[in-house]
Design a protein around this motif. Sequence first.
Motif, PDB file in Angstrom:
ATOM      1  N   PRO A 127       0.719  -1.317   0.001  1.00  0.00           N
ATOM      2  CA  PRO A 127       0.062   0.051  -0.003  1.00  0.00           C
ATOM      3  C   PRO A 127       0.973   1.078   0.048  1.00  0.00           C
ATOM      4  N   THR A 128       1.908   1.385   0.635  1.00  0.00           N
ATOM      5  CA  THR A 128       2.777   2.509   0.643  1.00  0.00           C
ATOM      6  C   THR A 128       3.364   2.834  -0.736  1.00  0.00           C
ATOM      7  N   VAL A 129       3.662   1.568  -1.484  1.00  0.00           N
ATOM      8  CA  VAL A 129       4.244   1.819  -2.780  1.00  0.00           C
ATOM      9  C   VAL A 129       3.097   2.332  -3.751  1.00  0.00           C
ATOM     10  N   VAL A 130       2.153   1.548  -3.773  1.00  0.00           N
ATOM     11  CA  VAL A 130       0.806   1.999  -4.474  1.00  0.00           C
ATOM     12  C   VAL A 130       0.404   3.516  -4.416  1.00  0.00           C
ATOM     13  N   THR A 131       0.309   3.906  -3.115  1.00  0.00           N
ATOM     14  CA  THR A 131      -0.169   5.324  -2.715  1.00  0.00           C
ATOM     15  C   THR A 131       0.657   6.420  -3.638  1.00  0.00           C
ATOM     16  N   LEU A 132       1.899   5.845  -3.920  1.00  0.00           N
ATOM     17  CA  LEU A 132       2.766   6.855  -4.640  1.00  0.00           C
ATOM     18  C   LEU A 132       2.277   7.481  -5.618  1.00  0.00           C
ATOM     19  N   ASN A 133       1.337   6.636  -6.208  1.00  0.00           N
ATOM     20  CA  ASN A 133       0.968   6.944  -7.764  1.00  0.00           C
ATOM     21  C   ASN A 133      -0.017   8.009  -7.632  1.00  0.00           C
ATOM     22  N   GLU A 134      -0.640   8.450  -6.278  1.00  0.00           N
ATOM     23  CA  GLU A 134      -1.439   9.445  -6.295  1.00  0.00           C
ATOM     24  C   GLU A 134      -0.806  10.819  -6.315  1.00  0.00           C
ATOM     25  N   LYS A 135       0.434  10.695  -6.451  1.00  0.00           N
ATOM     26  CA  LYS A 135       1.230  12.223  -6.460  1.00  0.00           C
ATOM     27  C   LYS A 135       1.174  12.552  -8.096  1.00  0.00           C
TER      28      LYS A 135
END
Length: 273
Positions: free
Chosen positions: A259-267
Amino acid sequence: MNNRSPVDPMQPDMLQKLDKYMKPLIRPFVYKWAITQESTIKQQLDCGVRYCDLRIAHRPNEHSTDLYFYHGVYTTLTVETVLMEIKEWLDAHPKEVAILSFSHFLGLNQELHARLLTTIRSTFTSKLCPKMEVLTLRNLWALGYQVIVSYEHNMSSSHSDLWPHIPYWWANKCKAEALIEEFEERKQHGRPAGFFVTGINLTEDLKYICTHPTESLKDLVMSTYPALLAWVREQTPGSRVGSLNIIAGDFITERHFAPTVVTLNEKLLKWPS
């Protein structure tokens, strides 16, 4: 793999000799420093993993053509079994895409490479994405492609469905601070074009193992994940200088890694178009 799995021939000669004569003692010890994931491939995919680093080997003195994975020791599951599990998961998730990186081939001759390619193609069939200039999720969905195969061998250039080897940033450090420093230095020189992996994998050396004989690789990883994931949260995906692409790690179902890695895409959504 399990604690009875044989040691692979890439290990030091002394360790291989000890494995030959002291299996009950040596194999459990090597296993706890060799295992990097504890979850099944389907559990990893459920958790959010979409990139798999697959190191392929043919066991020495093995009379069958079965292939296995290895990392210090050999797995007990065959490559064919795991690829079929990935295929079944993708069947149930038609809009998901997996990148499978086949590399570090050990003991494979041309015949075994050909057999592996046949297995890949017969397993994934029309899901295999051929090399293309413009790669977007919309294109993949429209064409029904779900699998990108990266193959670390010069034969990839002569096969349209084999993508070239994906560069892997490996710091070869056993401390989080040293790993982060290494990657920050690399980022200053810009990211590679196309796919590339930043591996936040810590690497134990002989000194570390000897001074921590009762611990394991998982103990090392878990103790450093707070610092490593804090660094990951500061990163930005994309094509800009200093951006990251694929992020890989060990024991990825722990500590909210995926989840930490996937959330980066929100940037990416915050960037002006």
